[in-house]
Write an enzyme that holds these catalytic residues in place. Sequence first.
Site, PDB file in Angstrom:
ATOM      1  N   ASP A 178       0.839  -1.199   0.000  1.00 54.41           N
ATOM      2  CA  ASP A 178       0.000   0.000   0.000  1.00 54.41           C
ATOM      3  C   ASP A 178       0.876   1.251   0.000  1.00 54.41           C
ATOM      4  O   ASP A 178       2.105   1.164   0.171  1.00 54.41           O
ATOM      5  CB  ASP A 178      -0.922  -0.042   1.235  1.00 54.41           C
ATOM      6  CG  ASP A 178      -2.254   0.647   0.986  1.00 54.41           C
ATOM      7  OD1 ASP A 178      -2.324   1.508   0.092  1.00 54.41           O
ATOM      8  OD2 ASP A 178      -3.224   0.320   1.695  1.00 54.41           O
ATOM      9  N   ASP A 220     -10.722   2.855  -3.472  1.00 56.02           N
ATOM     10  CA  ASP A 220     -11.118   1.541  -2.954  1.00 56.02           C
ATOM     11  C   ASP A 220     -12.539   1.201  -3.389  1.00 56.02           C
ATOM     12  O   ASP A 220     -13.430   2.051  -3.357  1.00 56.02           O
ATOM     13  CB  ASP A 220     -11.114   1.555  -1.420  1.00 56.02           C
ATOM     14  CG  ASP A 220      -9.712   1.709  -0.856  1.00 56.02           C
ATOM     15  OD1 ASP A 220      -8.748   1.818  -1.634  1.00 56.02           O
ATOM     16  OD2 ASP A 220      -9.592   1.728   0.391  1.00 56.02           O
TER      17      ASP A 220
HETATM   18  C1  GLA Z   1      -6.050   1.381   1.414  1.00 56.65           C
HETATM   19  C2  GLA Z   1      -6.126   0.378   0.277  1.00 56.65           C
HETATM   20  C3  GLA Z   1      -7.201  -0.644   0.569  1.00 56.65           C
HETATM   21  C4  GLA Z   1      -6.877  -1.354   1.873  1.00 56.65           C
HETATM   22  C5  GLA Z   1      -6.733  -0.340   2.995  1.00 56.65           C
HETATM   23  C6  GLA Z   1      -6.202  -0.976   4.260  1.00 56.65           C
HETATM   24  O1  GLA Z   1      -7.219   2.151   1.521  1.00 56.65           O
HETATM   25  O2  GLA Z   1      -6.398   1.038  -0.929  1.00 56.65           O
HETATM   26  O3  GLA Z   1      -7.292  -1.583  -0.488  1.00 56.65           O
HETATM   27  O4  GLA Z   1      -5.698  -2.095   1.720  1.00 56.65           O
HETATM   28  O5  GLA Z   1      -5.824   0.711   2.634  1.00 56.65           O
HETATM   29  O6  GLA Z   1      -5.999  -0.071   5.273  1.00 56.65           O
END
Ligand code: GLA
Length: 453
Positions: A203, A264
Amino acid sequence: MSLFNNSQVIGPPLKLSLKTQVTDGNSYRITVAMKLKNGIQQPGFLLALRFLALVFWSFPGARALDNGLAMTPTMGWLHWERFMCNVDCQEEPDSCISEKLFMQMAELMDSDGWKDVGYEYLCIDDCWMAPKRDSKGRLQADPKRFPGGIQGLANYVHSKGLKLGIYADVGNKTCAGFPGSFGYYDIDAKTFADWGVDLLKFDGCHCDSMEHLENGYKHMSLALNRTGRSIVYSCEWPLYMWPFRKPNYTEIRQYCNHWRNFDDVYDSWQSIKNILDWTSSNQKRIVDVAGPGGWNDPDMLVIGNFGLSWDQQVTQMALWAIMAAPLLMSNDLRHISPQAKALLQDKDVIAINQDPLGKQGYRLRKEDNIEVWERPLSDLAWAVAMVNLQEIGGPRFYTISIASLGQGMACIPDCIITQLLPVKRKLGFYQWTSDLKIQINPTGTVLLRLAAN
Ligand code: GLA
């Protein structure tokens, strides 16, 4: 069967113009002109056209990360959308992020047919870590929630014939505030390899500069390679870069096996629509760079959860196949409807997603709230998805001329069309000059496969 079934010239000279970009940076344009006449057998011409199509679609994409992995989009399960950062195993023992959850999912992936259709990677997302590194600077799993450690879990997952994915962050902290990998890239890569991890989702939260972000993603890629273990590298580099500058996708592809571009995914139709809109608006930039070894990642499949209607679930499955997206489900395999399971396990749709040619599809047109997407497949076949975005009224008819599909080459001189979604049925034999009339439910999709007769 011949395409030329009129006694007249049936149209103006047809001009087919193909333009493609190849890795040497040159672009090639091939132009073919013809008049369609009855009685004139042009098998040579048709063969030449098929040959051109073959050459055209066989140009490789940009150079990919050289780890031999993800030759087709990764398939598996990832905990984030469905289970998020639930660390309260006292209150919610069945849905907290713990080894028990992953062991149960591994067991079901093995026993309920998921592994058999290709879902192979069982992936942990954020919130698996203990709040501090150990005395040697290594990441450690939360000891209460993962008493057997990640290595123990990896052994279990491997014993089920599956692979284990893990999560870390290029910055100082993960998005949920657990220890980040900045300053520890080599140690973390080695730790994951020692544990027997097979995929890393890396990430991009808590990075203090673009240089740090870019260098960090590159550094971790090289560090994973140096471990000698085959570890799929899943990045979010472009997502975190977009607000500041345009990502260099050719470079990203050299370091990552897939990369998130956009927000997301949520368990909602709005979220699916936003992802599709972003993807089609940016398709000129992102489609050509995808191919064996490196894929655009529009995020998890949320099929089998709460927020999407049946038709919207069909749309997600069909479009993720068209987009050559990693198929990482985020759902509860212990509680999933037979209908959602059948959709996720649909072998024909998975075959489109996993097509060995590895060309990502794109949106061909949008008119009157209908979107048409298409994707070239191996053996000169094509997948076509038609989405009805009108959220009022009932099923709508849409008529498309076959000649407009596949840059004029989806059905030359004729083809067999099979509808794969929402239900499988043979539509039959079509000619290049035919029209195809399809009925599409509101927010639903009809997915078709066109193949040589
Ligand atoms: C970000 C990523 C998600 C997930 C969260 C976890 O938002 O884009 O896919 O991994 O972090 O905290």
